[in-house]
Design a protein around this motif. Structure first.
Motif, short mmCIF file in Angstrom:
data_model
loop_
_atom_site.label_atom_id
_atom_site.label_comp_id
_atom_site.label_asym_id
_atom_site.label_seq_id
_atom_site.Cartn_x
_atom_site.Cartn_y
_atom_site.Cartn_z
N UNK A 110 -4.55 -9.81 -5.45
CA UNK A 110 -3.23 -10.39 -5.70
C UNK A 110 -2.21 -9.91 -4.68
N UNK A 111 -2.33 -8.68 -4.25
CA UNK A 111 -1.38 -8.13 -3.27
C UNK A 111 -1.42 -8.91 -1.96
N UNK A 112 -2.62 -9.18 -1.47
CA UNK A 112 -2.76 -9.93 -0.23
C UNK A 112 -2.28 -11.36 -0.42
N UNK A 113 -2.62 -11.99 -1.56
CA UNK A 113 -2.20 -13.36 -1.80
C UNK A 113 -0.68 -13.49 -1.90
N UNK A 114 -0.04 -12.49 -2.50
CA UNK A 114 1.42 -12.50 -2.58
C UNK A 114 2.03 -12.47 -1.18
#
Length: 228
Positions: free
Chosen positions: A127-131
């Motif tokens: 999720x961190x990378x996608x954000x």
């Protein structure tokens, strides 16, 4: 030598300088923002309901917001003729990450601005990378309509199964475009984005220009020809 009318002093005395200064103060900043954002052709395309933005322009906008300490070294968009948008991310830790999917919604209307992207693969990376990725993708897509945007690291992001929804309304509202008015209209309210459809070479945005015809004519007269 300039010939002045015989009653030029009388005419000067009749000018309401307070109103002149008020107009300059009101329109001066707005005109700068508008000219920095649009040219006549772009305004005409938005007004007619369709604005095509090339992948090259989107990728250049994304690249400008990638720093040395970013989690990715590059993010490249590739719009495809089947309506899908491929996103290739080169990361320092896990190497290349490729996503292919559809832009289900790309909306800007007043204070409502968001993007919904459905990934075709079953699993979505962290999720961190996608954000980080989708904050840059969504703002790059909006930038052609509303000018330069400050990239926020905390855009509201929601991931459900294989669907990503990102809200970029706060960034737009806080931008120079979002805080500027022209002829009493907030620039941010003048333009709406109803849909974004990937095509070979770029994305076609379905748009709407919400300004009276006289204001539209003023804008067209003031704007430069298409930027090279």
């Amino acid at each position: 030598m300039i010939d002045l009318p015989a009653n030029w002093q009388e005419q000067l005395q009749q000018i309401d300088w307070a109103k002149v200064q008020e107009k300059v103060a009101d329109y001066g900043p707005a005109l700068k923002v508008v000219k920095d954002t649009w040219d006549r052709e772009t305004l005409a395309e938005i007004s007619q309901g369709n604005l095509f933005v090339a992948d090259k322009m989107l990728n250049e906008a994304i690249a400008k917001n990638i720093k040395e300490d970013s989690p990715a070294k590059s993010v490249v968009l590739e719009s495809q003729d089947d309506g899908r948008l491929k996103i290739t991310v080169e990361t320092a830790k896990v190497g290349k990450v490729e996503l292919t999917g559809e832009v289900k919604e790309f909306v800007h209307a007043g204070d409502k601005s968001y993007m919904v992207y459905r990934v075709r693969e079953r699993n979505i990376p962290s999720h961190g990378l996608m954000s980080w990725v989708f904050s840059r993708v969504s703002l790059a897509m909006a930038q052609r309509m509303v000018g330069p945007l400050h990239v926020s690291e905390d855009l509201p992001l929601e991931i459900k199964h294989n669907t990503v929804r990102i809200d970029y309304s706060k960034v737009l509202a806080e931008s120079e475009f979002g805080r500027t008015t022209f002829h009493g209209h907030r620039l941010l309210d003048m333009v709406e984005i109803e849909k974004a459809t990937p095509k070979a070479g770029g994305i076609m945005f379905q748009t709407r220009l919400n300004v009276p015809d006289d204001v539209k004519d003023d804008l067209k007269a003031l704007l430069p020809q298409k930027k090279q």
